[in-house]
Design a protein around this motif. Structure first.
Motif, short mmCIF file in Angstrom:
data_model
loop_
_atom_site.label_atom_id
_atom_site.label_comp_id
_atom_site.label_asym_id
_atom_site.label_seq_id
_atom_site.Cartn_x
_atom_site.Cartn_y
_atom_site.Cartn_z
N VAL A 20 0.86 -1.19 0.00
CA VAL A 20 0.00 0.00 0.00
C VAL A 20 0.90 1.24 0.00
O VAL A 20 1.99 1.24 0.58
N HIS A 21 0.47 2.31 -0.69
CA HIS A 21 1.29 3.52 -0.80
C HIS A 21 0.42 4.78 -0.77
O HIS A 21 -0.82 4.69 -0.67
N CYS A 22 1.08 5.94 -0.88
CA CYS A 22 0.36 7.22 -0.74
C CYS A 22 -0.60 7.48 -1.90
O CYS A 22 -1.56 8.25 -1.73
N ALA A 116 -7.81 4.64 -12.91
CA ALA A 116 -8.18 4.56 -14.33
C ALA A 116 -7.66 3.28 -14.98
O ALA A 116 -8.32 2.70 -15.84
N ASP A 117 -6.48 2.81 -14.58
CA ASP A 117 -5.93 1.59 -15.20
C ASP A 117 -6.75 0.37 -14.82
O ASP A 117 -7.05 -0.48 -15.65
N ALA A 118 -7.14 0.29 -13.54
CA ALA A 118 -7.96 -0.85 -13.09
C ALA A 118 -9.32 -0.82 -13.80
O ALA A 118 -9.80 -1.86 -14.27
N PRO A 186 -2.81 14.26 -8.91
CA PRO A 186 -2.07 13.25 -9.69
C PRO A 186 -0.80 12.82 -8.96
O PRO A 186 0.01 13.65 -8.58
N LEU A 187 -0.66 11.54 -8.72
CA LEU A 187 0.51 11.01 -8.01
C LEU A 187 1.06 9.83 -8.82
O LEU A 187 0.41 8.80 -8.92
N GLY A 188 2.23 10.04 -9.36
CA GLY A 188 2.83 8.97 -10.17
C GLY A 188 3.54 7.94 -9.30
O GLY A 188 4.72 7.67 -9.49
N SER A 190 3.56 4.00 -7.85
CA SER A 190 2.99 2.66 -8.01
C SER A 190 3.73 1.70 -7.10
O SER A 190 4.91 1.92 -6.76
N ALA A 191 3.04 0.63 -6.74
CA ALA A 191 3.68 -0.41 -5.92
C ALA A 191 4.84 -1.04 -6.68
O ALA A 191 5.86 -1.39 -6.09
N THR A 192 4.70 -1.15 -8.00
CA THR A 192 5.78 -1.72 -8.81
C THR A 192 7.06 -0.91 -8.63
O THR A 192 8.14 -1.46 -8.39
N ARG A 193 6.94 0.42 -8.71
CA ARG A 193 8.13 1.28 -8.57
C ARG A 193 8.72 1.16 -7.16
O ARG A 193 9.93 1.21 -6.98
#
Ligand code: ATP
Ligand code: MG
Length: 225
Positions: A20-22, A116-118, A186-188, A190-193
């Protein structure tokens, strides 16, 4: 409690949250304001469907990270239902569980929160058309992803055009079936990053709560590249 209060919409926020992230936290916080949600119920996926990459952290660890991230926010609550269920986590099954009389019942508006991606991938979800009988769907902007009908798969674009409404107040008028989009900061992130940063031994600090990062270090999570 008055009728009006009992019918305030409940936000439902599912994800793998690995970790989980900001971005997640701001999505839920801004959705609560923009959509006048009573509460946002966070539901970490236990066993995500096979089409998704398996999470690196266990379901219990992801649940615990969400618990720490939302601690102290009176509008947020956690739901361990998918983590505890001994089956693949399908959103449709979760919403059917929430609709049981002993849980939320059928009258209360439920709003499924998605980035939006989900949302763009939603027509690949198990029994996806049923989702709109069970809940409204709210779509948050996410940097790098647009929410244009033209860029959605055709069946989902059709549903999007039919169900889109402009006024979030309409979410209180029916238990399910509408789609709203809302702007969030807008917050770029991601959990991947974040996982990549940890694997490279660089710091993801301030992209996620310190309490979550402490847990990650304590359990040596995401160290393998
Ligand atoms: P991963 O990179 O592993 O896919 P993620 O950051 O996308 O992780 P998920 O757990 O997959 O996180 O996402 C849960 C939900 O949160 C999804 O609906 C996703 O679109 C949304 N989301 C995640 N990060 C953001 C963000 N930075 N801004 C807006 N929405 C986000
Ligand atoms: Mg994702």
């Amino acid at each position: 409690m008055s009728e009006a209060l009992t019918l305030r919409p409940l936000g439902i926020f599912g994800g793998t949250f690995d970790p989980v992230h900001c971005g997640h936290l701001r999505l839920a916080e801004e959705a609560a304001d923009a959509l006048a949600l009573d509460t946002v119920r966070w539901i970490p996926a236990g066993q995500p469907p096979a089409r998704l990459r398996p999470p690196l952290a266990s379901a219990r660890q992801r649940l615990e990270m969400v618990r720490r991230a939302i601690d102290g926010n009176a509008r947020f609550e956690i739901d361990a239902g998918e983590v505890e269920a001994d089956q693949t986590s399908y959103t449709v099954l979760t919403l059917e569980r929430l609709r049981l009389p002993t849980v939320c019942g059928t009258a209360r508006p439920l709003v499924l929160l998605t980035g939006a991606d989900a949302f763009a991938g939603m027509s690949s979800w198990h029994r996806w058309e049923r989702l709109f009988e069970l809940a409204h769907v709210a779509v948050a902007c996410r940097p790098g992803y647009s929410i244009q009908a033209d860029s959605l798969p055709p069946a989902l674009a059709e549903v999007y055009r039919q169900r889109l409404c402009d006024d979030p107040a309409e979410l209180s008028e029916a238990p399910a079936g509408r789609i709203v989009s809302f702007a969030m900061t807008p917050l770029g992130i991601s959990a991947t990053r974040i996982r990549e940063a940890l694997a490279k031994r660089t710091s993801p600090r301030y992209l996620l709560p310190d309490a979550v990062l402490d847990y990650i270090h304590l359990h040596s999570l995401y160290q393998e590249s």
